[in-house]
Motif scaffolding. Structure first.
Motif, PDB file in Angstrom:
ATOM      1  N   GLY A   2      42.294  40.850  37.845  1.00 33.16           N
ATOM      2  CA  GLY A   2      42.589  41.772  36.752  1.00 33.16           C
ATOM      3  C   GLY A   2      42.788  43.188  37.248  1.00 33.16           C
ATOM      4  N   TRP A   3      41.939  43.643  38.178  1.00 37.05           N
ATOM      5  CA  TRP A   3      42.072  44.996  38.709  1.00 37.05           C
ATOM      6  C   TRP A   3      43.429  45.156  39.391  1.00 37.05           C
ATOM      7  N   PHE A   4      43.788  44.184  40.243  1.00 31.72           N
ATOM      8  CA  PHE A   4      45.079  44.280  40.930  1.00 31.72           C
ATOM      9  C   PHE A   4      46.241  44.186  39.939  1.00 31.72           C
ATOM     10  N   THR A   5      46.131  43.319  38.952  1.00 34.08           N
ATOM     11  CA  THR A   5      47.190  43.210  37.946  1.00 34.08           C
ATOM     12  C   THR A   5      47.408  44.556  37.258  1.00 34.08           C
ATOM     13  N   GLY A   6      46.311  45.236  36.930  1.00 28.82           N
ATOM     14  CA  GLY A   6      46.425  46.531  36.265  1.00 28.82           C
ATOM     15  C   GLY A   6      46.810  47.659  37.193  1.00 28.82           C
ATOM     16  N   ARG A   7      46.446  47.579  38.448  1.00 26.29           N
ATOM     17  CA  ARG A   7      46.652  48.698  39.378  1.00 26.29           C
ATOM     18  C   ARG A   7      47.978  48.662  40.122  1.00 26.29           C
ATOM     19  N   LEU A   8      48.514  47.484  40.358  1.00 29.57           N
ATOM     20  CA  LEU A   8      49.765  47.398  41.118  1.00 29.57           C
ATOM     21  C   LEU A   8      50.897  48.079  40.357  1.00 29.57           C
ATOM     22  N   PRO A   9      51.778  48.785  41.063  1.00 29.40           N
ATOM     23  CA  PRO A   9      52.941  49.363  40.391  1.00 29.40           C
ATOM     24  C   PRO A   9      53.708  48.267  39.638  1.00 29.40           C
ATOM     25  N   GLU A  10      54.184  48.613  38.464  1.00 24.95           N
ATOM     26  CA  GLU A  10      54.820  47.643  37.558  1.00 24.95           C
ATOM     27  C   GLU A  10      55.933  46.831  38.223  1.00 24.95           C
ATOM     28  N   ASP A  11      56.712  47.473  39.080  1.00 26.99           N
ATOM     29  CA  ASP A  11      57.868  46.794  39.662  1.00 26.99           C
ATOM     30  C   ASP A  11      57.630  46.292  41.089  1.00 26.99           C
ATOM     31  N   LEU A  12      56.368  46.246  41.533  1.00 20.12           N
ATOM     32  CA  LEU A  12      56.111  45.821  42.908  1.00 20.12           C
ATOM     33  C   LEU A  12      56.479  44.349  43.107  1.00 20.12           C
ATOM     34  N   PHE A  13      55.929  43.476  42.283  1.00 22.31           N
ATOM     35  CA  PHE A  13      56.207  42.039  42.367  1.00 22.31           C
ATOM     36  C   PHE A  13      56.862  41.572  41.074  1.00 22.31           C
ATOM     37  N   ALA A  14      57.624  40.483  41.163  1.00 23.19           N
ATOM     38  CA  ALA A  14      58.111  39.837  39.945  1.00 23.19           C
ATOM     39  C   ALA A  14      56.919  39.250  39.198  1.00 23.19           C
ATOM     40  N   SER A  15      55.950  38.731  39.958  1.00 23.86           N
ATOM     41  CA  SER A  15      54.694  38.251  39.383  1.00 23.86           C
ATOM     42  C   SER A  15      53.631  38.213  40.477  1.00 23.86           C
ATOM     43  N   LEU A  16      52.388  38.333  40.047  1.00 20.17           N
ATOM     44  CA  LEU A  16      51.258  38.221  40.965  1.00 20.17           C
ATOM     45  C   LEU A  16      50.918  36.740  41.080  1.00 20.17           C
ATOM     46  N   VAL A  17      51.035  36.185  42.266  1.00 17.09           N
ATOM     47  CA  VAL A  17      50.838  34.753  42.473  1.00 17.09           C
ATOM     48  C   VAL A  17      49.369  34.431  42.661  1.00 17.09           C
ATOM     49  N   GLU A  18      48.700  35.209  43.538  1.00 17.54           N
ATOM     50  CA  GLU A  18      47.347  34.826  43.931  1.00 17.54           C
ATOM     51  C   GLU A  18      46.603  36.032  44.496  1.00 17.54           C
ATOM     52  N   VAL A  19      45.301  36.083  44.214  1.00 18.56           N
ATOM     53  CA  VAL A  19      44.404  37.035  44.852  1.00 18.56           C
ATOM     54  C   VAL A  19      43.273  36.195  45.436  1.00 18.56           C
ATOM     55  N   VAL A  20      43.203  36.162  46.760  1.00 13.35           N
ATOM     56  CA  VAL A  20      42.219  35.340  47.465  1.00 13.35           C
ATOM     57  C   VAL A  20      41.200  36.281  48.095  1.00 13.35           C
ATOM     58  N   VAL A  21      39.910  35.940  48.007  1.00 12.32           N
ATOM     59  CA  VAL A  21      38.887  36.832  48.532  1.00 12.32           C
ATOM     60  C   VAL A  21      37.826  36.043  49.294  1.00 12.32           C
ATOM     61  N   ASP A  22      37.343  36.638  50.355  1.00 10.39           N
ATOM     62  CA  ASP A  22      36.160  36.135  51.051  1.00 10.39           C
ATOM     63  C   ASP A  22      35.303  37.340  51.431  1.00 10.39           C
ATOM     64  N   ARG A  23      34.347  37.161  52.324  1.00  9.81           N
ATOM     65  CA  ARG A  23      33.427  38.263  52.661  1.00  9.81           C
ATOM     66  C   ARG A  23      34.108  39.451  53.320  1.00  9.81           C
ATOM     67  N   GLU A  24      35.194  39.210  54.060  1.00 15.32           N
ATOM     68  CA  GLU A  24      35.831  40.292  54.810  1.00 15.32           C
ATOM     69  C   GLU A  24      37.108  40.825  54.176  1.00 15.32           C
ATOM     70  N   GLU A  25      37.790  40.017  53.370  1.00 12.39           N
ATOM     71  CA  GLU A  25      39.178  40.346  53.056  1.00 12.39           C
ATOM     72  C   GLU A  25      39.576  39.914  51.645  1.00 12.39           C
ATOM     73  N   ILE A  26      40.474  40.705  51.067  1.00 10.51           N
ATOM     74  CA  ILE A  26      41.161  40.348  49.821  1.00 10.51           C
ATOM     75  C   ILE A  26      42.635  40.217  50.189  1.00 10.51           C
ATOM     76  N   THR A  27      43.226  39.078  49.885  1.00 12.53           N
ATOM     77  CA  THR A  27      44.647  38.874  50.153  1.00 12.53           C
ATOM     78  C   THR A  27      45.390  38.816  48.824  1.00 12.53           C
ATOM     79  N   VAL A  28      46.365  39.700  48.676  1.00 11.93           N
ATOM     80  CA  VAL A  28      47.163  39.793  47.455  1.00 11.93           C
ATOM     81  C   VAL A  28      48.551  39.239  47.766  1.00 11.93           C
ATOM     82  N   ILE A  29      48.950  38.212  47.006  1.00 13.32           N
ATOM     83  CA  ILE A  29      50.248  37.582  47.229  1.00 13.32           C
ATOM     84  C   ILE A  29      51.047  37.651  45.938  1.00 13.32           C
ATOM     85  N   GLY A  30      52.247  38.188  46.048  1.00 12.36           N
ATOM     86  CA  GLY A  30      53.124  38.307  44.891  1.00 12.36           C
ATOM     87  C   GLY A  30      54.447  37.615  45.120  1.00 12.36           C
ATOM     88  N   ARG A  31      55.107  37.291  44.030  1.00 19.02           N
ATOM     89  CA  ARG A  31      56.430  36.663  44.104  1.00 19.02           C
ATOM     90  C   ARG A  31      57.485  37.750  44.031  1.00 19.02           C
TER      91      ARG A  31
END
Length: 187
Positions: free
Chosen positions: A12-41
């Motif tokens: 939700g945070w990334f959906t709200g924070r990403l610039p409107e035209d960055l991705f056609a859609s947000l595909v996935e946000v994957v998280v573990d102890r070290e990293e957040i991976t944001v993948i968009g279409r």
């Protein structure tokens, strides 16, 4: 272990924070102890139906590279905010025409102790040319397990999330005098 609710809040945070035209859609946000991976279409390149597979692959690769360069400043700005807010590095990737590409990602070292039979497995992979080192061989084994046990791992993650929710609802046992008898607990 991150809960499903925490994962949803991150998305939700990334959906709200990403610039409107960055991705056609947000595909996935994957998280573990070290990293957040944001993948968009991102949209694929405009091609005619009769282009060869090689031309199509090259065009998609070019589109991904163009997106990476054009959006770098925006992604860095969002990543800095997220890293400060969530205490994890942020990595980026895209999907385009069925291809997935990661731009940056953390390669976290993992230390382990292995007995001889386990080391022999790794050494066999090295001798067979599957891996260059024990570290590569171990990473190969983890990828293979991940590939063949997705359903089992998903069920295990769901169970761990349930355990986390139960723990969060439990009594605070960290304070002296919180034992059921009302007295101090044994140390």
């Amino acid at each position: 272990m991150i809960t499903e609710e925490q994962r949803e809040k991150l998305r939700g945070w990334f959906t709200g924070r990403l610039p409107e035209d960055l991705f056609a859609s947000l595909v996935e946000v994957v998280v573990d102890r070290e990293e957040i991976t944001v993948i968009g279409r991102i949209p694929g390149p405009r091609l005619t139906e009769d282009v060869s597979a090689a031309e199509r692959r090259a065009a998609v690769e070019g589109r991904i590279q163009e997106f990476r360069e054009r959006t770098r400043e925006d992604r860095v700005e969002v990543a800095r905010e997220a890293e400060h807010k969530f205490g994890r590095k942020v990595s980026w990737g895209v999907e385009c025409e069925g291809e997935r590409a990661l731009f940056t990602h953390v390669a976290a070292p993992v230390m382990t102790r292995l007995r001889q039979p386990e080391r022999q497995v790794l050494d066999t992979l090295i001798a067979g040319g599957v891996a260059r080192s024990r570290s590569d061989a171990l990473a190969w084994c983890v990828r293979l397990v991940h590939q063949h046990t997705d359903d089992w791992l998903a069920e295990l993650r769901e169970s761990l999330e349930h355990v986390q929710r139960v723990r969060e609802r439990g009594p605070d046992t960290g304070e002296v005098g919180d034992s059921p008898s009302g007295g101090q607990e044994d140390e």
